[in-house]
Design a protein around this motif. Structure first.
Motif, PDB file in Angstrom:
ATOM      1  N   UNK A  44      42.080  36.956  44.768  1.00  0.00           N
ATOM      2  CA  UNK A  44      43.483  36.550  44.570  1.00  0.00           C
ATOM      3  C   UNK A  44      44.330  37.733  44.131  1.00  0.00           C
ATOM      4  N   UNK A  45      43.773  38.478  43.177  1.00  0.00           N
ATOM      5  CA  UNK A  45      44.528  39.627  42.650  1.00  0.00           C
ATOM      6  C   UNK A  45      44.763  40.649  43.745  1.00  0.00           C
ATOM      7  N   UNK A  46      43.734  40.813  44.557  1.00  0.00           N
ATOM      8  CA  UNK A  46      43.876  41.800  45.630  1.00  0.00           C
ATOM      9  C   UNK A  46      44.905  41.336  46.658  1.00  0.00           C
ATOM     10  N   UNK A  47      44.854  40.006  46.883  1.00  0.00           N
ATOM     11  CA  UNK A  47      45.833  39.449  47.821  1.00  0.00           C
ATOM     12  C   UNK A  47      47.253  39.602  47.273  1.00  0.00           C
ATOM     13  N   UNK A  48      47.369  39.466  45.969  1.00  0.00           N
ATOM     14  CA  UNK A  48      48.704  39.542  45.367  1.00  0.00           C
ATOM     15  C   UNK A  48      49.204  40.966  45.260  1.00  0.00           C
ATOM     16  N   UNK A  49      48.301  41.883  45.476  1.00  0.00           N
ATOM     17  CA  UNK A  49      48.704  43.280  45.408  1.00  0.00           C
ATOM     18  C   UNK A  49      49.663  43.568  46.549  1.00  0.00           C
ATOM     19  N   UNK A  50      50.929  43.799  46.190  1.00  0.00           N
ATOM     20  CA  UNK A  50      51.926  44.028  47.231  1.00  0.00           C
ATOM     21  C   UNK A  50      52.064  45.494  47.540  1.00  0.00           C
ATOM     22  N   UNK A  51      53.016  45.808  48.363  1.00  0.00           N
ATOM     23  CA  UNK A  51      53.226  47.213  48.719  1.00  0.00           C
ATOM     24  C   UNK A  51      53.821  48.009  47.554  1.00  0.00           C
TER      25      UNK A  51
ATOM     26  N   UNK B  68      39.067  42.025  30.911  1.00  0.00           N
ATOM     27  CA  UNK B  68      39.711  43.280  30.528  1.00  0.00           C
ATOM     28  C   UNK B  68      40.762  43.726  31.526  1.00  0.00           C
ATOM     29  N   UNK B  69      40.598  43.319  32.780  1.00  0.00           N
ATOM     30  CA  UNK B  69      41.541  43.775  33.795  1.00  0.00           C
ATOM     31  C   UNK B  69      42.823  42.952  33.784  1.00  0.00           C
ATOM     32  N   UNK B  70      42.672  41.677  33.498  1.00  0.00           N
ATOM     33  CA  UNK B  70      43.865  40.826  33.518  1.00  0.00           C
ATOM     34  C   UNK B  70      44.521  40.825  32.148  1.00  0.00           C
ATOM     35  N   UNK B  71      45.812  40.655  32.141  1.00  0.00           N
ATOM     36  CA  UNK B  71      46.494  40.591  30.840  1.00  0.00           C
ATOM     37  C   UNK B  71      46.085  39.334  30.079  1.00  0.00           C
ATOM     38  N   UNK B  72      45.892  39.524  28.808  1.00  0.00           N
ATOM     39  CA  UNK B  72      45.501  38.346  28.037  1.00  0.00           C
ATOM     40  C   UNK B  72      46.737  37.597  27.553  1.00  0.00           C
ATOM     41  N   UNK B  86      43.753  43.628  26.960  1.00  0.00           N
ATOM     42  CA  UNK B  86      43.179  43.866  25.641  1.00  0.00           C
ATOM     43  C   UNK B  86      43.348  45.333  25.249  1.00  0.00           C
ATOM     44  N   UNK B  87      42.997  46.192  26.177  1.00  0.00           N
ATOM     45  CA  UNK B  87      43.043  47.616  25.861  1.00  0.00           C
ATOM     46  C   UNK B  87      44.472  48.065  25.594  1.00  0.00           C
ATOM     47  N   UNK B  88      45.399  47.634  26.464  1.00  0.00           N
ATOM     48  CA  UNK B  88      46.780  48.073  26.264  1.00  0.00           C
ATOM     49  C   UNK B  88      47.348  47.480  24.985  1.00  0.00           C
TER      50      UNK B  88
END
Lengths: 561, 211
Positions: A44-51, B68-72, B86-88
């Motif tokens: 999903x995140x990759x799909x949401x990655x826009x230009x 860790x990659x997604x904002x909490x 978390x890190x930020x």
């Protein structure tokens, strides 16, 4: 461990046996599911990655990487990730990540600008950004796909999604027009000025305007645009004119246009980007409709105070052109000043058969002259009047203006008067007034001498005596006249008596000779008798002539034979 | 061979984990026996402990990545604010000068979960390799892990409380992010993993190696 505790521990009484299944325990579903969810989320995140795009701006004022949003119609479609200076430090380049759903927005026609609080005459915009911070507005356009954009420094006046058309107006001087100045059609605001650009020093300013739908149908090939800037006061040979538009136009200027629908009808509609001329004012349109213009120069001897560029050139009261320039030049060789007045004649104003230049040349030989005249007594504005003065002499100045033809001039009417008066005064001045007055004085003295001569006095007295004698004589004469008058009276009376008698006599005569009088009848009878007698005589003579023998033989006999 | 200690298992005793009743259990019946007093199934050792621990541990590790990659959470003040991971978040706190809180968040949110994952993995591997290396220390390690593991939930508590408290519309708002969900998953799954782990196995391999 010790033994005694053992009896207390019960043996397991019930043993429920379950078939122990070989193979994987279902517990492994947990990491599998975790992995699946993870992969799904990652997908999903990759799909949401826009230009990712870059936009260049002059300044990064209010732009913060990671915080500044990119919005379209107030919907967030991306955010700023990086702001760096350009290599040449002429501006900044911001990198932004957009959502994939706006990927198709990214074409060369797409525009970006920073929305900040802005205060202008037309109002306050972007107030919400005071608290929320600036954001970048994206406006989708059409064109070729691209990822690098040049941001606008100020918001576009007209959004791309507003229906309408753009046009270009060319004008020499911008005046009070600015971005957002309204476009009027018969007083209705139908569009706005988008902006302007001056490409080169010698070119005209291109003013880009936008006319909203459905009013863009009103812009036709023969439409004319003019500057409708707020207050327009003109003071010319025709007097003073004051025109005022709306308050907004007063502040930000404006453009108006009209589409003349004459007999041929309005022209066809024109496509986007068509160029029109922007006239200085409404009346300027007619001025500039004439494409042809012939330059001429004139040299006036008198003052040209009150003659300005733009002043009309009239021929017998009809405008045929205008003054383009008035200069003062000095001829060092002849050591004299002269004032060349440059005019342009628009031959299209006149129905000239044939070559206009030739016709004018002919007219000059026939006496076409220019003359300065006062158009407005109040302001002293002058205009150039052309007319035929066949008898006037003129001089040309071929040495002064070599490439422009000259129209000879005659004196201004005022000049003429001045000239005559001066001439008269000069003549008066040249009269030998002193000697003249001496002579007059002398003759007056002579007359005096004659009057006061004693001999004259003596003759007057003699004349008086003579007159007295004359008077006496007349009185004497009148005293002698009386008896004479009496005699005359008697004579007259006698004459009257005679006359009366005569009248009586005549009356009686008249009575005698009247037609009903007896005499008259008698005469008539007598005349009849006479007539009958003469007839008998004639008969007798006739008979005698035929029968002469009857004298001898008698009448009856002969007839009896 | 027994080095001086008898295991309950060795003498056929098992303890009901729910009611504490001691039961004598034959070695062969070690699975699927039920406690006569409370009905809880009784085992000598937690059944399938290593596999289950592994399963939860792997699931937790997988979840740790998106955590860790997604904002909490996203803190918005007057419309401004950005989601922070978390890190930020730790970086922000540190940059803001709130060092103790930064350290606390760092320890609770980053160090503890990572250490837990590492420790459990280490313990599992050591048991599977029948390691005899310092069993007592490993047991202490496990106990510490089990005890501190729950403190990682402090982040989740904080986020939930903030979300509930700080909700003033545009003025200030805290919204939890996807990372928080994963992070909660990590904490819960490591706790389950720690629960599934049977520390007695540390000693078992010691015994069985001697046998």
């Amino acid at each position: 461990m010790s033994e005694p505790s053992k009896p207390k521990t019960p043996a397991v009484p019930v043993v429920e046996r379950k078939k122990k299944r070989a193979g994987l325990s279902p517990i492994w579903l947990v990491p599998v599911m975790a992995a699946a969810i993870g992969i799904w989320i990652a997908g999903m995140a990759w799909m949401e990655q826009g230009p990712t795009i870059t936009i260049s701006f002059n300044t990064a004022q209010g732009l913060e990487p990671g915080k500044t949003r990119i919005k379209h119609k107030d919907v967030e479609v991306g955010k700023l990730v990086d702001v760096v200076l350009k290599d040449d430090h002429s501006g900044v380049v911001v990198t932004a990540e957009l959502q994939p759903r706006v990927a198709n927005f990214l074409t060369t026609g797409t525009r970006f600008w920073v929305v900040r609080p802005r205060l202008s005459i037309k109002g306050v915009t972007g107030l919400s950004t005071l608290v929320s911070g600036a954001y970048i507005e994206i406006e989708p356009g059409f064109g070729v796909d691209t990822k690098h954009f040049a941001g606008l420094e100020s918001p576009p006046v007209v959004r791309a999604d507003v229906p309408g058309r753009k046009y270009v107006l060319q004008v020499a001087e911008l005046g009070s027009l600015s971005v957002g100045s309204p476009i009027y059609f018969r007083g209705i605001q139908v569009g706005e000025v988008l902006g302007h650009e001056l490409e080169a020093l010698d070119k005209e300013i291109d003013v880009h305007i936008f006319v909203n739908a459905p009013y863009h149908h009103l812009v036709r090939e023969n439409s004319r645009f003019w500057n409708r800037s707020g207050l327009n006061i003109t003071l010319d040979a025709n007097g003073m004119k004051v025109k005022m538009a709306s308050m907004q136009a007063l502040l930000v200027g404006g453009v108006a246009f009209e589409t003349p629908a004459d007999i041929e009808g309005a022209g066809p509609e024109v496509p986007d980007g068509t160029t029109f001329r922007l006239f200085r004012d409404r009346s300027g349109i007619d001025e500039n409709l004439y494409t042809q213009s012939l330059p001429y120069v004139m040299f006036f001897n008198g003052s040209v105070r009150g003659l300005k560029p733009g002043a009309p050139v009239e021929f017998r009261g009809i405008k045929v052109g205008s003054v383009t320039d008035v200069k003062l030049e000095y001829d060092a060789g002849k050591n004299e000043f002269f004032v060349p007045v440059f005019i342009q004649i628009q031959p299209e104003r006149i129905n000239i058969g044939g070559q206009p230049a030739k016709v004018i040349e002919n007219l000059i030989t026939r006496g076409l002259r220019a003359q300065l005249r006062t158009g407005n007594l109040l302001t002293g504005q002058l205009f150039v009047d052309l007319d035929l003065h066949p008898d006037s002499r003129y001089e040309m100045h071929p040495d002064r203006q070599k490439n422009i033809k000259e129209i000879p001039t005659v004196l201004t009417s005022l000049d003429e008067i001045t000239h005559s008066v001066t001439e008269f005064l000069e003549k008066v001045q040249s009269l030998p007034l002193d000697t003249l007055s001496d002579e007059v004085l002398k003759s007056v003295r002579g007359v005096n001498d004659i009057i006061y001569e004693p001999a004259l006095k003596g003759s007057v007295i003699t004349m008086k005596n003579t007159l007295n004698n004359l008077e006496k004589m007349v009185a004497d004469l009148s005293s002698r006249m009386d008896p004479m008058t009496e005699d005359l009276h008697k004579t007259i009376q006698a004459a009257r008596k005679t006359l009366d008698q005569t009248t009586q006599s005549l009356t009686s005569i008249e009575n005698v000779v009247a037609p009903d009088s007896a005499l008259h009848y008698d005469i008539q009878q007598a005349v009849r008798e006479l007539t009958a007698t003469s007839r008998s005589i004639r008969r007798l003579t006739d008979y005698l002539e035929r029968n002469p023998d009857s004298l001898l033989f008698g009448k009856g006999k002969r007839q009896a034979q | 061979m027994r080095p001086g200690y008898d295991r309950a298992k060795d003498i056929g005793l098992a303890r009901c984990e729910r009611c504490g009743l001691a039961l004598s259990l034959s070695v062969h019946e070690q699975h699927d026996a039920a406690c006569p007093r409370c009905g809880q199934s009784v085992h000598f050792r937690k059944p399938n402990s290593i596999a289950r621990t592994w399963a939860w541990l792997i699931a937790a590790t997988i979840c740790y990545i998106p955590a860790n990659l997604f904002p909490i959470m996203t803190v918005e003040k007057l419309g401004q604010g950005e989601p922070s991971t978390i890190v930020s978040g730790v970086q922000m706190l540190w940059a803001a000068g709130m060092y103790p809180i930064a350290i606390l968040v760092f320890v609770a949110s980053i160090m503890v979960p990572v250490l837990k994952l590492i420790v459990l993995t280490f313990l599992l591997i050591s048991i599977q390799r029948r390691s005899q290396w310092r069993p007592k220390d490993r047991a202490i390690l496990y106990r510490i892990t089990e005890f501190f593991g729950r403190w990682s939930m402090i982040d989740i508590y904080m986020i939930s409380i903030l979300t509930a408290l700080v909700s003033f519309g545009t003025v200030a708002q805290v919204t939890p992010g996807l990372g928080a969900t994963f992070f909660a998953g990590v904490v819960v799954m490591t706790m389950i993993a720690a629960e599934c782990f049977d520390a007695r196995l540390i000693w078992d391999c010691l015994e069985e190696n001697h046998e």
